[in-house]
Design an enzyme around this catalytic site. Structure first.
Site, mmCIF file in Angstrom:
data_model
loop_
_atom_site.group_PDB
_atom_site.id
_atom_site.type_symbol
_atom_site.label_atom_id
_atom_site.label_comp_id
_atom_site.label_asym_id
_atom_site.label_seq_id
_atom_site.Cartn_x
_atom_site.Cartn_y
_atom_site.Cartn_z
ATOM 1 N N TYR A 199 -3.058 -2.337 -10.844
ATOM 2 C CA TYR A 199 -3.075 -2.047 -9.435
ATOM 3 C C TYR A 199 -2.244 -2.996 -8.733
ATOM 4 O O TYR A 199 -1.427 -2.703 -7.875
ATOM 5 C CB TYR A 199 -4.351 -1.860 -8.840
ATOM 6 C CG TYR A 199 -4.683 -1.868 -7.701
ATOM 7 C CD1 TYR A 199 -4.273 -0.774 -6.820
ATOM 8 C CD2 TYR A 199 -4.998 -3.045 -6.550
ATOM 9 C CE1 TYR A 199 -4.335 -0.526 -5.265
ATOM 10 C CE2 TYR A 199 -5.177 -2.865 -5.417
ATOM 11 C CZ TYR A 199 -5.062 -1.555 -4.532
ATOM 12 O OH TYR A 199 -4.964 -1.625 -3.290
ATOM 13 N N VAL A 230 1.054 -3.674 3.981
ATOM 14 C CA VAL A 230 0.947 -5.025 4.793
ATOM 15 C C VAL A 230 2.140 -5.820 4.465
ATOM 16 O O VAL A 230 2.508 -6.845 5.273
ATOM 17 C CB VAL A 230 -0.287 -5.888 4.261
ATOM 18 C CG1 VAL A 230 -1.539 -5.113 4.751
ATOM 19 C CG2 VAL A 230 -0.197 -6.094 2.761
ATOM 20 N N LYS A 276 0.669 3.269 -3.020
ATOM 21 C CA LYS A 276 -0.575 4.294 -3.200
ATOM 22 C C LYS A 276 -0.210 5.774 -3.172
ATOM 23 O O LYS A 276 -0.644 6.523 -3.634
ATOM 24 C CB LYS A 276 -1.551 3.891 -2.214
ATOM 25 C CG LYS A 276 -2.390 2.715 -2.318
ATOM 26 C CD LYS A 276 -3.127 2.250 -1.159
ATOM 27 C CE LYS A 276 -3.746 0.881 -1.317
ATOM 28 N NZ LYS A 276 -4.632 0.602 -0.075
ATOM 29 N N TYR A 299 -4.652 3.378 7.903
ATOM 30 C CA TYR A 299 -6.065 2.688 7.838
ATOM 31 C C TYR A 299 -6.685 3.258 9.185
ATOM 32 O O TYR A 299 -6.799 4.589 9.039
ATOM 33 C CB TYR A 299 -5.739 1.325 7.870
ATOM 34 C CG TYR A 299 -4.947 0.554 6.813
ATOM 35 C CD1 TYR A 299 -4.933 1.063 5.750
ATOM 36 C CD2 TYR A 299 -3.728 -0.221 7.368
ATOM 37 C CE1 TYR A 299 -4.298 0.369 4.602
ATOM 38 C CE2 TYR A 299 -2.969 -0.678 6.303
ATOM 39 C CZ TYR A 299 -3.030 -0.422 5.084
ATOM 40 O OH TYR A 299 -2.364 -1.048 4.174
ATOM 41 N N SER A 335 0.855 -1.145 0.052
ATOM 42 C CA SER A 335 0.099 -0.011 0.247
ATOM 43 C C SER A 335 0.698 1.355 -0.026
ATOM 44 O O SER A 335 0.309 2.541 -0.244
ATOM 45 C CB SER A 335 -0.952 0.058 1.344
ATOM 46 O OG SER A 335 -1.976 -1.078 0.934
#
Lengths: 304, 304, 304, 304
Positions: A189, A258, A67, A240, A64
């Site tokens: 992605y 993660v 991103k 998160y 992530s």
């Protein structure tokens, strides 16, 4: 003058003694095969110095964290128009919740929850001639390191098991917030998330955000205002449903993945990255969170 | 002795005068191409008589009404084990909400919301040798009418645009509540929903539920207890988030579909079906709801 | 050297021309009786200078801004134990939603949503001998201004009409997260929210957070770490469900109130407060938000 | 001819052997002081016979079962206008959830969740000259039994500890869906819920719903249509989030209370009540649910 190396050493000695190293993400075999004892930190000062400890030169899956890089590329190409398709508010929910997306009629809360990152991926698939190649080129460019690459096995694993992401992409499409085919967007992605970096590379990749938009090689890749705003989103949405906790305990903009990586930065001062694959209950690196809390406590440096 | 034909005529004359006929479902062209003025009723008594008015012999897309038939087939083959994978509680939410499914960890509230019907489809895909052919055979058998068929254009349209159903199926899969491939399950599901029937055929198809499990040709297709329980689910869950309203105003177990069909029944007494393609705000046939309210008021018959 | 006065003047001239000044909060008569054209800014530098424009010396109801002051007093007295009873995560929801509180079993998301502030009020009611008097004393002390006072008519109005707060307090009590009587806690809470200040006073009250815990009169009222953490909560939770937007557009820790006030700060540099009573759709001062966006853009100063 | 006495005896023998009798509601001392082994059934046929077993003549707190009686009185006085203030849809949520009420802007889902029953209480407080006395009179009248009374200690306990109900009432008031003072409405509501009856009395109280609106003494207290509609609401909403399960397993309109009572009925045929104070996880009498399942299975009687 702060003795950064001693501080990193102290943190290392402190943190590696923790018996409870959290849980390694095991939803795909490639992530599960990592040594749970891995632990590394790299610190890059804007003023030039660099310090590291532990496994700071081992590659890991940044997941992530990527991103932020895809958001940066999208913003640098499209500008503020991207905010027609997603918002910048914290989600207040675990990272994979579709409920909010449905409630808010297909407008993702922010670019760092999965649905938001998928919208950004859709934007890049529309914009880039060869999405996967061009994005990799961008990441290598801002990092100044041509050795960065995708892990194609990780990408393939995600493709075969990432049902929640397929659910999110289809839900976006049902709300007319996905222009390309679901499969094309997710192929991009999943590759984006499979990027591998070392702690050292990661700090270089994020140099651009700490340095007013100018990357490691001092080329301008974002406007000052764009860099500032991406930092703001990292602070409010980067962890998160633990974003508030990270702001509260650490006080730096940052992003976790993660794979166990975390990168954080103090604008105009430094970028720091940590890797420890065991995750806490909210999906962030357990020892990584501790290490960064200790770092800002010991150095007394934060945006607040 | 009730004069059913006069009652149907009265309802017809009454209802067709309503200027606001609701909105035709237009998410796929095949559903949108229907004449908004269509209106038909068919009433089948268990004691033998049958009455009709209007367009009772025109075919329409039964859509979600088919969920009762797939549930019946699954229950007749698997028995109570199917309830390990879904529940029988009203959803209290519009028919396409994924939020509840996520909150309840992939266990659909009931077999008549889309996610629940997709689980039933998954069960049938596992059980049946040739799922689409075998299910069609079952429907023809309980109805006693070999002319019933899928509308393949409608099924194809759903396949190309049913992103919300793809989202639901992938979400189920992410919770390990879908055993087959998403595409295989949805291919079956979209065909199931594309079934076309006339009002007259629909009452015959639902004869088995009003007649203690014995179908039109008096063959036992469900146990008495299975038929009773399916009726209970129709009453509590048959009308999306208007189930309570239907129980309150009409007082019969029934099921609606976005094609504008509604079928309802009084156990041991009759089955009645109505078709009027314009929908109210909650996705149920506007004139169909009115017609059934008038029918139970005029005949003074309901389960309550 | 930045010419702050010219910048404030420019913002003033710019902003007051906006015809759409938002909606004045009208749920109690005392708040509704305010002149919609009111507009003031006050800027206090840590280095000593102060600048102002417009109605910077007119008193207004600070309302939710008071939540930062009650939090500060609670933290200074109890320390980190207060976090057993509430969290520090952004809510992602409008300020008065009870749903989240129920879902999370009576643990408020953060101290700036109403339920969280009511828990803080409960803590203070337990701790303080004369809660209302003692809290007022504390506010006067950190501000260095003995003229600050409650508006008793506003407090009374809230008491008579604040049903949503009564609902929140009773819900907290049902989850055993309120130790005192609902009426006692809310009496304190409504008075706290009725505090009146001018823009100038407000910057003085918040000096302690920008100055590492040392108040206007240079007395230590918080540890450095406590001040830092309160700033972090302001950034992530200070603007209801517009917190991300404020971080993104303005980039400063801050807090708003439905009286139309906003206060924001750059640690070690300045505190700025704005008052414009018309609110935007999310309950924050419409012109106030604009003024602060322009201020950080024109001065190029933010935490990011 | 069904041998009802043998069936009740068989159920009794069967059910009392269950070692796990569920949990007695203990949130107020008066409810907790009940003998967990209590178990009684009473069956009243419309055709005249009556059968019972076990503790059918012991009084217990009917709690939420009273909501059907207050609804009946409100409907008989106001007619369909009451539906402007609440709905008739199943809630799909546990009985005390405020979330839905907030989401749906103060319109309770149905009259049997607490917020809905509080709206009904508000209606009665407005309508009745002496609400508590007049309601008690109504209950005695339809039951034909002047010995029925409130338990004032239970009512007082609820008043002192019913914070969730205070939260609901205040939330209703914040949405302008409560006309009287919160305290007045809840005083009535807590007394209503404190009504005590034996199983035998309870079947008599519900005779009016099974007998087309005519009570035990054959006086008309509801229109046929009103009785029918109340039965429909009992079926879809009578058992918190286990309503679908009860319809599915038992197939009768009914209502439960946390005192461990359940009453159910087959229109034109019978009323049956069970009392067993231990509750299952969803707040319904554990043995009571089992007893009614067995009753409808053994007698083969249900509305479906």
């Amino acid at each position: 003058m702060i003795d950064y190396q001693s501080i990193l050493n102290a943190i290392y000695n402190n943190v590696v003694q923790d018996e409870d190293k959290g849980q390694i993400a095991n939803y795909i075999p490639e992530l599960a095969n990592v040594n749970k004892d891995s632990f590394g930190i790299h610190l890059q000062l804007i003023s030039g110095g660099a310090y590291s400890v532990g496994d700071s030169e081992k590659k890991f899956s940044i997941q992530s964290i990527s991103k932020v890089l895809s958001l940066a590329l999208a913003i640098s190409k499209v500008g503020t128009d991207i905010w027609n398709r997603l918002d910048v508010e914290p989600s207040g929910n675990p990272f994979n919740h579709l409920s909010l997306l449905e409630l808010e009629k297909g407008i993702p809360r922010n670019p760092f929850i999965n649905s938001g990152a998928i919208v950004i991926a859709d934007i890049l698939v529309s914009l880039l001639e060869n999405p996967k190649t061009d994005f990799l080129e961008y990441v290598r460019d801002i990092t100044g390191d041509a050795n960065i690459d995708y892990n194609y096995k990780v990408a393939l694993s995600e493709k075969q098991t990432g049902f929640n992401n397929y659910a999110a992409a289809n839900l976006l499409k049902s709300f007319n917030n996905l222009n390309n085919h679901v499969d094309d967007v997710l192929d991009f992605y999943f590759h984006q998330c499979s990027l591998e970096m070392t702690c050292a590379q990661l700090t270089k990749a994020f140099y651009v955000f700490a340095n007013k938009g100018n990357c490691m090689l001092q080329k301008t890749r974002l406007t000052k205002s764009q860099a500032k705003r991406i930092n703001a989103i990292m602070l409010t949405c980067g962890f998160y449903d633990e974003a508030g906790e990270f702001a509260f305990e650490v006080g730096l903009p940052g992003k976790s993945g993660v794979g166990g990586g975390i990168v954080a930065l103090l604008p105009n001062e430094f970028i720091i990255s940590v890797w420890a694959p065991g995750l806490n209950e909210r999906g962030n690196s357990k020892l990584g969170m501790q290490a960064l809390e200790q770092f800002t406590t010991l150095t007394n440096q934060s945006i607040f």
